[in-house]
Design a protein around this motif. Structure first.
Motif, PDB file in Angstrom:
ATOM      1  N   GLY A   1       0.805  -1.207   0.000  1.00  0.00           N
ATOM      2  CA  GLY A   1       0.000   0.000   0.000  1.00  0.00           C
ATOM      3  C   GLY A   1       0.841   1.260   0.000  1.00  0.00           C
ATOM      4  N   ASP A   2       0.152   2.398  -0.013  1.00  0.00           N
ATOM      5  CA  ASP A   2       0.837   3.684   0.003  1.00  0.00           C
ATOM      6  C   ASP A   2       0.778   4.277   1.410  1.00  0.00           C
ATOM      7  N   LYS A   3       1.228   5.528   1.525  1.00  0.00           N
ATOM      8  CA  LYS A   3       1.274   6.197   2.829  1.00  0.00           C
ATOM      9  C   LYS A   3      -0.120   6.321   3.447  1.00  0.00           C
ATOM     10  N   ALA A   4      -1.119   6.654   2.633  1.00  0.00           N
ATOM     11  CA  ALA A   4      -2.485   6.804   3.146  1.00  0.00           C
ATOM     12  C   ALA A   4      -3.004   5.471   3.703  1.00  0.00           C
ATOM     13  N   GLN A   5      -2.700   4.379   3.012  1.00  0.00           N
ATOM     14  CA  GLN A   5      -3.113   3.053   3.483  1.00  0.00           C
ATOM     15  C   GLN A   5      -2.417   2.718   4.800  1.00  0.00           C
ATOM     16  N   ALA A   6      -1.143   3.061   4.900  1.00  0.00           N
ATOM     17  CA  ALA A   6      -0.405   2.813   6.142  1.00  0.00           C
ATOM     18  C   ALA A   6      -0.999   3.634   7.288  1.00  0.00           C
ATOM     19  N   GLN A   7      -1.382   4.877   7.006  1.00  0.00           N
ATOM     20  CA  GLN A   7      -2.003   5.708   8.044  1.00  0.00           C
ATOM     21  C   GLN A   7      -3.360   5.144   8.459  1.00  0.00           C
ATOM     22  N   LEU A   8      -4.122   4.646   7.488  1.00  0.00           N
ATOM     23  CA  LEU A   8      -5.409   4.035   7.821  1.00  0.00           C
ATOM     24  C   LEU A   8      -5.181   2.843   8.754  1.00  0.00           C
ATOM     25  N   GLN A   9      -4.193   2.019   8.438  1.00  0.00           N
ATOM     26  CA  GLN A   9      -3.898   0.867   9.293  1.00  0.00           C
ATOM     27  C   GLN A   9      -3.441   1.317  10.680  1.00  0.00           C
ATOM     28  N   GLU A  10      -2.695   2.422  10.730  1.00  0.00           N
ATOM     29  CA  GLU A  10      -2.281   2.986  12.025  1.00  0.00           C
ATOM     30  C   GLU A  10      -3.511   3.384  12.836  1.00  0.00           C
ATOM     31  N   ALA A  11      -4.461   4.054  12.194  1.00  0.00           N
ATOM     32  CA  ALA A  11      -5.684   4.483  12.885  1.00  0.00           C
ATOM     33  C   ALA A  11      -6.481   3.278  13.365  1.00  0.00           C
ATOM     34  N   ILE A  12      -6.599   2.277  12.512  1.00  0.00           N
ATOM     35  CA  ILE A  12      -7.349   1.076  12.866  1.00  0.00           C
ATOM     36  C   ILE A  12      -6.679   0.345  14.028  1.00  0.00           C
ATOM     37  N   SER A  13      -5.356   0.327  14.038  1.00  0.00           N
ATOM     38  CA  SER A  13      -4.633  -0.395  15.093  1.00  0.00           C
ATOM     39  C   SER A  13      -4.863   0.213  16.467  1.00  0.00           C
ATOM     40  N   ARG A  14      -5.291   1.452  16.518  1.00  0.00           N
ATOM     41  CA  ARG A  14      -5.531   2.126  17.798  1.00  0.00           C
ATOM     42  C   ARG A  14      -6.914   1.821  18.378  1.00  0.00           C
ATOM     43  N   LEU A  15      -7.748   1.141  17.593  1.00  0.00           N
ATOM     44  CA  LEU A  15      -9.076   0.770  18.083  1.00  0.00           C
ATOM     45  C   LEU A  15      -8.955  -0.401  19.054  1.00  0.00           C
ATOM     46  N   PRO A  16      -9.901  -0.517  19.997  1.00  0.00           N
ATOM     47  CA  PRO A  16      -9.926  -1.719  20.844  1.00  0.00           C
ATOM     48  C   PRO A  16     -10.093  -2.960  19.947  1.00  0.00           C
ATOM     49  N   ASP A  17      -9.585  -4.094  20.393  1.00  0.00           N
ATOM     50  CA  ASP A  17      -9.547  -5.299  19.560  1.00  0.00           C
ATOM     51  C   ASP A  17     -10.894  -5.662  18.942  1.00  0.00           C
ATOM     52  N   LYS A  18     -11.930  -5.740  19.745  1.00  0.00           N
ATOM     53  CA  LYS A  18     -13.256  -6.126  19.233  1.00  0.00           C
ATOM     54  C   LYS A  18     -13.770  -5.103  18.217  1.00  0.00           C
ATOM     55  N   GLN A  19     -13.576  -3.833  18.505  1.00  0.00           N
ATOM     56  CA  GLN A  19     -14.021  -2.772  17.606  1.00  0.00           C
ATOM     57  C   GLN A  19     -13.242  -2.844  16.288  1.00  0.00           C
ATOM     58  N   ARG A  20     -11.960  -3.123  16.390  1.00  0.00           N
ATOM     59  CA  ARG A  20     -11.118  -3.250  15.205  1.00  0.00           C
ATOM     60  C   ARG A  20     -11.573  -4.438  14.360  1.00  0.00           C
ATOM     61  N   LEU A  21     -11.899  -5.518  15.030  1.00  0.00           N
ATOM     62  CA  LEU A  21     -12.371  -6.708  14.352  1.00  0.00           C
ATOM     63  C   LEU A  21     -13.669  -6.416  13.582  1.00  0.00           C
ATOM     64  N   ILE A  22     -14.596  -5.757  14.236  1.00  0.00           N
ATOM     65  CA  ILE A  22     -15.873  -5.407  13.605  1.00  0.00           C
ATOM     66  C   ILE A  22     -15.638  -4.466  12.429  1.00  0.00           C
ATOM     67  N   PHE A  23     -14.798  -3.467  12.619  1.00  0.00           N
ATOM     68  CA  PHE A  23     -14.500  -2.537  11.532  1.00  0.00           C
ATOM     69  C   PHE A  23     -13.909  -3.283  10.336  1.00  0.00           C
ATOM     70  N   ASN A  24     -12.940  -4.152  10.580  1.00  0.00           N
ATOM     71  CA  ASN A  24     -12.303  -4.896   9.491  1.00  0.00           C
ATOM     72  C   ASN A  24     -13.293  -5.785   8.750  1.00  0.00           C
ATOM     73  N   MET A  25     -14.162  -6.448   9.497  1.00  0.00           N
ATOM     74  CA  MET A  25     -15.134  -7.335   8.865  1.00  0.00           C
ATOM     75  C   MET A  25     -16.106  -6.550   7.983  1.00  0.00           C
ATOM     76  N   LYS A  26     -16.535  -5.403   8.473  1.00  0.00           N
ATOM     77  CA  LYS A  26     -17.516  -4.602   7.730  1.00  0.00           C
ATOM     78  C   LYS A  26     -16.845  -3.835   6.587  1.00  0.00           C
ATOM     79  N   TYR A  27     -15.743  -3.184   6.862  1.00  0.00           N
ATOM     80  CA  TYR A  27     -15.118  -2.297   5.876  1.00  0.00           C
ATOM     81  C   TYR A  27     -14.328  -3.071   4.816  1.00  0.00           C
ATOM     82  N   PHE A  28     -13.442  -3.951   5.247  1.00  0.00           N
ATOM     83  CA  PHE A  28     -12.573  -4.647   4.290  1.00  0.00           C
ATOM     84  C   PHE A  28     -13.227  -5.893   3.697  1.00  0.00           C
ATOM     85  N   GLN A  29     -13.891  -6.672   4.542  1.00  0.00           N
ATOM     86  CA  GLN A  29     -14.494  -7.907   4.049  1.00  0.00           C
ATOM     87  C   GLN A  29     -15.899  -7.665   3.497  1.00  0.00           C
TER      88      GLN A  29
END
Length: 176
Positions: free
Chosen positions: A111-139
């Protein structure tokens, strides 16, 4: 091969190994990326996926086919991932490197810098919230399917996803 036939083959000792091989081929990459978005490390994601399929293999006799195979595997992968993250927290395993720095140095990240920043933002979410976000947004999973995997109400999932989106937006506002 349709799902019902595959489930029947899983329960027949003479066809079990071949049916399971089909399942691994079919779902390995799909599950890998969901796990990878949670743990960020290729080797950790590989280990978790290996454990997921090992647990699925040993639990074949308990799989009744009430849910889809992918849902059952997803549930195992989610539990393995959350257990892994809990063990890391309990063992005090942290990295001083940000997720963005870690990703850009990872040969599997394209990915590019923006994708890396998005992953940085996502990594700061609580685990369950991050899991839900990933399932809905990416999957692009439907709330019904996420609810079945996580055993959480649709209302709670929607609220968690909404809060995650707000936190990610705030991260970008603060880091522009």
């Amino acid at each position: 091969m349709d799902e019902r036939t595959l489930i029947e083959q899983l329960h027949d000792p003479s066809t079990r190994a071949k049916a399971f091989e089909i399942i691994v081929r079919e779902y390995q990459v799909y599950l890998y990326w969901q796990v990878r978005r949670m743990v960020m490390s290729h080797s950790d994601a590989d280990d978790i996926i290996q454990n997921t399929f090992l647990k699925a293999w040993t639990a074949l006799d308990t799989f009744r086919g009430d849910s889809k195979i992918v849902t059952w595997l997803y549930r195992i992968a989610v539990n393995e991932t959350l257990s892994f993250l809990d063990r890391q927290k309990k063992n005090g395993i942290h990295t001083d490197m940000s997720v963005a720095e870690s990703l850009t140095g990872d040969p599997y990240f394209d990915g590019d810098k923006a994708q890396a920043q998005l992953q940085e933002a996502i990594s700061r979410l609580p685990d369950k919230q991050r899991l839900i976000f990933n399932m809905k947004y990416f999957q692009e999973m439907k709330y019904d399917d996420i609810s079945e995997v996580l055993g959480t109400s649709i209302g709670a999932l929607k609220a968690s996803y909404h809060i995650a989106v707000k936190k990610i937006s705030q991260f970008f506002e603060q880091n522009d």
